[in-house]
Scaffold this active site. Structure first.
Site, PDB file in Angstrom:
ATOM      1  CE  LYS A 111      46.093  43.188  36.654  1.00  0.00           C
ATOM      2  NZ  LYS A 111      47.280  42.596  37.329  1.00  0.00           N
TER       3      LYS A 111
ATOM      4  CB  SER B 153      46.221  38.962  37.076  1.00  0.00           C
ATOM      5  OG  SER B 153      47.029  39.979  37.669  1.00  0.00           O
TER       6      SER B 153
ATOM      7  CB  SER C   5      50.025  39.529  37.864  1.00  0.00           C
ATOM      8  OG  SER C   5      49.325  38.503  38.522  1.00  0.00           O
TER       9      SER C   5
END
Length: 478
Positions: free
Chosen positions: A89, A164, A188
């Site tokens: 990420k 996210s 997320s």
């Protein structure tokens, strides 16, 4: 590629479970280099449609894959993820590789060292190929930012992949990587998993230690694994969980147990079904209509289903206050220094935090304590809570966030995420599992919540449901 076009030769390898791929590499039936090349070819062919991978280091990955093969040839002991490609990420610091947080303020930032979750994946043998797309500073559950644009849902181009950790979920669904990791404050890991028909686990706070962290005692944001199957998620969790002396809330349990075989028997399981979390959240009617089809499956496995929900009425105050407190601590300085380079949602949350008094935070912490006691009481009578992961279906990428849910206007960009934010405030582990599809083919996520620290039991229950429904085996046509 159309439905009538034969799949390229790498497709089967790229879409197989990580548990199988790890075994193939370990037994040298497939080399780490061969596995990497298949994924690099798929990234080149597929990612332009999806925009999940925003930084790619093919040559660095090739060197790491060759080293992984050499280690096996030399008979060295290897980790559980040995040779598996991974993309991190883009809010997780990667030593020597650009980490942008989706922000113009960090467009050229190259950290000197890995943060802990990245380091643990590397030590477990994963081969770093690049970074996955995120919203700016991971704020919001729709993945777009001014540096790289929007990530598209692999099941329907033009729709959101969630966020996210949207780039991670889309990369998994599209077969670009077999394992991934993300973070979850208000959904997320769970929201993008639901939108992309993969599995995302928000572990109990402290299960996966976060370091470095500005507020090491905070339990609101956690890091965790994502995968295409529950067993894959359990495998990744076994590599990234475990204590670290620098993290004050880190749990001391041996992480190896998470990778043990997962049973499929749910006899006597006490299941609570909460389609709107006790009437607290509006939900698009199409979502519970799909998820109700899972309940007879749970009952056929031996579960006893009743409609019930813990009292989550104080969770909004807990989440809102502690999120504002955390945003001011984390982003307040950047907002004051460069307000025109930070999106409005972050400025707004930091402003909420800046306006808080000590009494405000104390009230939230006392409510937090009562909420924790409530879920402990609830899970004395129930083994698992089932609910929708999301309140809406994937929406157009041009839309910043849904402004209404089931006809109910939403006050801000967090409103449509409350099916996850209310759970975040409890401290319970929560997992999004593929829960079915709408008649026109959009994925729907089933959220499973268990008692605090019952992460292993949560994985066992999710695995049993997954094996019985098979929804996670349906892959997108790209």
């Amino acid at each position: 590629m159309t439905r009538d076009t034969p799949a390229p030769p790498d497709s089967d390898l790229c879409l197989r479970p990580a548990t199988e791929l790890a075994a193939l590499v370990r037994t040298r039936e497939v080399s780490a280099r061969e596995l990497l090349e298949a994924h690099l070819a798929r990234i080149e062919r597929v990612d332009p449609q999806v925009n999940a991978i925003v930084t790619l280091d093919a040559e660095g990955a090739r060197a790491a894959a060759d080293a992984a093969d050499a280690a096996l040839a030399a008979g060295e002991q290897v980790g559980p993820l040995h040779g598996l490609p991974v993309a991190h990420k883009d809010t997780h610091a990667t030593g020597g590789m650009r980490t942008t947080w989706g922000s113009p303020l960090h467009a050229g930032t190259v950290p000197e060292r890995d943060e802990l979750v990245v380091e643990r994946l590397r030590r477990a043998g994963a081969v770093r190929v690049g970074k996955t797309n995120v919203p700016e500073f991971a704020a919001g559950s729709h993945t777009f930012n001014p540096l790289f644009g929007a990530t598209h849902n692999p099941y329907r181009h033009g729709l959101s992949a969630g966020g996210s950790s949207g780039g991670a979920a889309a990369a998994l669904a599209a077969g670009l990587v077999p394992v991934a990791e993300g973070s979850d404050m208000g959904g997320s890991l769970r929201n993008p998993a639901a939108f992309c028909n993969v599995v995302g686990l928000r572990p109990t706070p402290g299960r996966v230690p976060t370091w470095p962290a500005a507020m090491g005692w905070s339990t609101l944001s956690v890091q965790g694994p994502m995968g295409r199957t529950v067993a894959d998620v359990a495998l990744v969790l076994s590599a990234i969980a475990g204590p670290d002396p620098r993290v004050p809330i880190a749990l001391a349990d041996d992480p190896a147990g998470f990778a043990a075989p997962l049973p499929e028997d749910l006899r006597g399981l006490r299941v609570a079904w909460a389609p709107d979390l006790g009437g607290l959240v509006p939900v698009d009617p199409a979502i519970p209509a799909v998820l109700r089809e899972v309940l007879p499956v749970v009952e056929s496995l031996g579960g006893v289903v009743t409609e019930a929900c813990p009292d989550l009425r104080e969770a909004d105050e807990v989440f809102g206050t502690l999120r504002g407190w955390l945003f001011e601590a984390t982003f307040g300085e950047a907002v004051r220094r460069s307000p025109d380079q930070v999106k409005a949602a972050i400025r707004g949350n930091a402003a909420i935090g800046a306006a808080l008094s000590g009494a405000d935070v104390a009230r939230a912490e006392m409510a937090h304590t009562r909420l924790y006691e409530e879920v402990v009481r609830f899970f004395g009578d129930h083994d698992v809570l089932l609910a929708p992961t999301t309140q809406v279906l994937p929406f157009p990428v041009e839309q910043e966030y849904p402004t209404e849910v089931a006809g109910v206007p939403q006050a801000d960009y967090l409103g449509w995420m409350r099916s996850c934010t209310l759970v975040s405030a409890t401290g319970c582990p929560a997992l999004s599992l593929p829960g079915g599809f709408t008649p026109d083919g959009l994925p729907v996520g089933l959220q499973l919540v268990a008692a605090p620290r019952a992460d292993r039991r949560l994985l066992e229950i999710a695995h049993a449901i997954e094996q019985a429904t098979g929804f996670g085996r349906r892959r997108p046509v790209l």
